[in-house]
Structure formats: C-alpha cells, structure tokens
Scaffold this motif. Structure first.
Motif, PDB file in Angstrom:
ATOM      1  N   GLU A  31      47.247 -20.581 -12.132  1.00  0.00           N
ATOM      2  CA  GLU A  31      45.839 -20.418 -11.783  1.00  0.00           C
ATOM      3  C   GLU A  31      45.249 -21.797 -11.480  1.00  0.00           C
ATOM      4  OE1 GLU A  31      44.478 -17.560 -11.434  1.00  0.00           O
ATOM      5  OE2 GLU A  31      46.194 -16.420 -12.215  1.00  0.00           O
ATOM      6  N   GLU A  42      42.534 -23.031 -12.461  1.00  0.00           N
ATOM      7  CA  GLU A  42      41.988 -23.631 -13.678  1.00  0.00           C
ATOM      8  C   GLU A  42      43.092 -24.273 -14.512  1.00  0.00           C
ATOM      9  OE1 GLU A  42      41.602 -20.532 -12.715  1.00  0.00           O
ATOM     10  OE2 GLU A  42      39.480 -20.447 -12.103  1.00  0.00           O
ATOM     11  N   THR A  43      44.251 -23.627 -14.564  1.00  0.00           N
ATOM     12  CA  THR A  43      45.381 -24.176 -15.319  1.00  0.00           C
ATOM     13  C   THR A  43      45.840 -25.489 -14.702  1.00  0.00           C
ATOM     14  OG1 THR A  43      46.118 -21.942 -15.875  1.00  0.00           O
ATOM     15  CG2 THR A  43      47.710 -23.724 -16.158  1.00  0.00           C
ATOM     16  N   ALA A  65      44.079 -27.579 -12.922  1.00  0.00           N
ATOM     17  CA  ALA A  65      43.065 -28.607 -13.167  1.00  0.00           C
ATOM     18  C   ALA A  65      43.136 -29.109 -14.599  1.00  0.00           C
ATOM     19  CB  ALA A  65      41.675 -28.045 -12.868  1.00  0.00           C
ATOM     20  N   ARG A  66      43.361 -28.191 -15.547  1.00  0.00           N
ATOM     21  CA  ARG A  66      43.420 -28.584 -16.962  1.00  0.00           C
ATOM     22  C   ARG A  66      44.629 -29.472 -17.226  1.00  0.00           C
ATOM     23  NH1 ARG A  66      42.715 -24.001 -18.740  1.00  0.00           N
ATOM     24  NH2 ARG A  66      44.850 -23.331 -19.119  1.00  0.00           N
TER      25      ARG A  66
END
Length: 403
Positions: free
Chosen positions: A139, A141-142, A144-145
């Motif tokens: 994902e 978001e994953t 980016a994290r």
C-alpha cells in the motif's frame, strides 16, 4: 580496536593471541560433517549438523543485476524492510511467540534473511521464508512509512561505516555505492519498481540457504531443496563487474564525520592478496587505541578499510612513519589476528551459517578455509606489500571534518 568483517563489530583492545596450531589442525577442527547441494537452477543448500538448542537458517538472495545504481540506490534495502514484515505485517512478533527470531541485512553483494528457530522447528523457518519471499502487496501508506523508518536508520549510521562508505565511493565511483542507499532516491521508488525487483531477487536461481544446528543432514537438505524448488525460476541476473580501480590513490574529506580512514583495494576473497591485506590492516589497527578495520568478503574486487575515530591525524603519524623493522615485527601478529578472527566466526551456528552462506551465495567454490590457507602461506614480502598499500601515496584516504 574495532574490526568489522561482514559488518559485525568487534570492540576492545587488541586480543590475546591463541597458540597457532599447524594448518592441518585448523582444517580438521573446522571440517565437521556437512553437505553442500547445488541445484540445476544454480540455487545452493548448505547443511551442517551441530549440537545446540537452536538452528540458524540464513537465506541469501544474490542478483547481480540489482547492484546499486544512482537511480536505484537503496532499492534492495527497502525490499529488505518490506519483506521482513511478512504477509500480515507482524511476522517478527508471531515468530517470537514461537521462540524464534527474524533478522535481515542488506550487504554490498547480497540481501540476507536470518532466522534462529528452536531445535526441531525447521517448519517455522520454511513458513517464515515462504512469507518473506512471496510477491509483495504494498500500500502507498506502507511504502511511505518504511521510507520514513529508513531515513531514521540512515541518519544513525556510525562514523566508522560512513568513513568506509566514502572510501568505497572514492575507489569505485558509482560501482561502490553504499548498499544502505540514499534517502532521496528511496523516496522516488514506486510500488511497481519494488514489486518487480523483489520478485526477481527471490527467484530460485538467486537463492542460497545455509542451515547450521541440531538437524538431520539428509532431512534438512531435502526440506531446503523442496523450499527452493517451490520458488519461481528464471535466468540468473547478470551485472557489471566492479573492475579493478585504475586510480593510484586519493583523498576525500566528508562533513559531520569524526576520524579518518585509509583503504586498500583487494581482489576476490580467495585471492592471497585479500588475506595479506586483511592481516596488515589488523596488525596496524592493533597499534591504535581506537583503530578499526572493515572488510566484507566478495567474489569481486573489494576494499579493506583501516581507520580510527579521533580528530588527530594518527594514520599519517603512525603509518607513514613505520620503519622496516617495525613492519616486520607486525608480520606474525597480523597473521595470527586474521586467523583467530576467521576461526572465531566458525565457533557458533549463527557465525557458520552466515559466513559460509555469504561466501557460497557469491561463488559455490568459496569456503572460509581459503582465508586460513592463504594466511598460512603468506610470506613476509606479501605482508610488506600489503602494509605499503595503506601508506601514502598508494592508500585511498578519507578524512572526516568532525562534528
């Protein structure tokens, strides 16, 4: 003295040297029953039964076509972070509840996934590795994290490794990029790039598995082979060889780093010059109160880095002023230090699996005993030449500007 070989650090004063047995005794002590199997695809399994309560399983993924480039600098490091999470994102926690440990590292020539599982629980290793090597579903978001986490990690790299990294770039240019990567490049990587590279990296032909611990030789080999044969198969990636550096030496200064280092290029691991250069670096570092040595075995030309962590120009004062008598005095010390450290890595299941797996992942014929044999055959003239490679003007010199 700090000695990093395989990127593991040994700290403290110069160790007491053990009595040095004849070469035949070293070989006999280091040759327990083991089985190396090379599959038709080129994948490799090494199993070495060894007493203990835990089993070390090390997977090495080595795709020469994924070597660091200015456009992909840090891609493999990002893959390491993402795959270690497993399918549900909590693989390490689930393994810990079963008494197992998971780790990973991105090295210059390979990516390593390590597992320590209780005796009798190789099933945990195969299940975990199946998750780690499965195609990534990422994902935004994953991604980016994990990029943010990598940024924190890169800012924590110690002074010694930053000096060594700068030396690699000085000697090999873009072919010597640090495997940990560049945050500015990592931030631009797409999910598609990461997925495609991860699937290529974990194809069968790029994999080596080393298993060391209380296992049945034939059963563990069969299980590892079955795991490897369940992986997708293709053509082994091809990459450009780093090549031998053509520059005779040089100097680079870097900001916000403490200390200085001198580096000497070395051929592949099994070449006698690699052994003599390592012995010289260790002997010279033992003369420094805060000396360090960094070397990562490779099938390609590499680098042995010798340095110290203070702002005082110790290397210029100490190395360049060494007399011929002082160099000769260090000969046997260097041989003993290099032999003792190499042998020490073969004393634990984790060390054996790591070192043998790392070497096999680059060349099926590579064995740690080659270093011991080359050290035993090293002549004083070889050692003198190796010491000279760390002295001006031949050495590649990196100096931190402090912080």
């Amino acid at each position: 003295m700090v000695f990093s070989f395989l990127w593991m650090v040994w700290m403290g004063a110069s160790p007491a040297l053990p009595p040095q047995p004849a070469l035949e005794e070293w070989v006999c002590q280091a040759e327990p029953l083991r089985l190396r199997t090379v599959l038709d695809s080129g994948a490799i399994v090494l199993v070495e039964p060894r007493p203990g309560s835990t089993i070390s399983v090390q997977l090495f993924a080595t795709d020469p076509s994924l070597a660091e480039t200015p456009k992909t600098h840090g891609l493999r490091h990002l893959i390491e972070h993402l795959t270690l999470k497993g399918g549900a994102g909590d693989l390490d926690r689930r393994l810990e509840t079963e008494g197992a440990l998971l780790s990973g590292s991105t090295l210059r020539d390979t990516l390593r996934i390590g597992l320590i599982v209780p005796a009798g629980r190789l099933d945990l290793a195969w299940a975990a590795l199946a998750e780690v090597t499965a195609p990534l579903e990422i994902e935004i978001e994953t991604l980016a994290r994990e990029t943010e986490i990598l940024g924190h990690e890169l800012r924590q790299v110690d002074h010694e490794e930053r000096l060594a990294s700068a030396a690699w770039s000085l000697v090999y240019g873009s072919a010597g990029l640090d495997p940990l990567g560049s945050l500015s490049v990592i931030e631009k990587l797409t999910r598609e790039q990461v997925r495609e590279a991860q699937q290529r990296l974990f194809r069968q032909e790029h994999l080596t598995i080393a298993i060391v611990g209380p296992v049945d030789l034939d059963k563990a080999t069969a299980e590892a082979r079955a795991f490897l044969e369940s992986r997708p198969k293709g053509e082994r990636g091809v990459g450009a060889n780093r090549g031998w550096p053509t520059k005779p030496g040089g100097l680079r200064e870097i900001e916000e780093v403490r200390g200085e280092a001198r580096s000497a290029p070395v051929p592949g691991f099994s070449d006698p010059k690699a052994a003599s250069t390592l012995a010289a670096a260790l002997a010279l570092a033992s003369e420094l109160s805060d000396g360090f040595v960094i070397y990562t075995p490779s099938a390609q030309p590499g680098l042995v880095t010798l340095g110290h962590g203070s702002a005082d120009p110790v290397l210029e004062k100490r190395l360049d002023g060494l007399s011929a008598v002082e160099v000769d005095r260090l000969f046997e010390r260097g041989r003993a230090l290099a032999r003792a450290w190499t042998a020490r890595q073969l004393q634990t299941s984790e060390g054996v699996a790591f070192l043998r797996g790392l070497l096999l992942s680059q060349d099926p014929a590579f064995r740690p005993e080659a270093m011991l044999q080359n050290l035993d055959a090293m002549r004083l003239s070889d050692f003198r030449a190796a010491v000279a490679s760390f002295r001006a003007p031949r050495a590649f010199h990196v100096r931190g500007k402090g912080r």
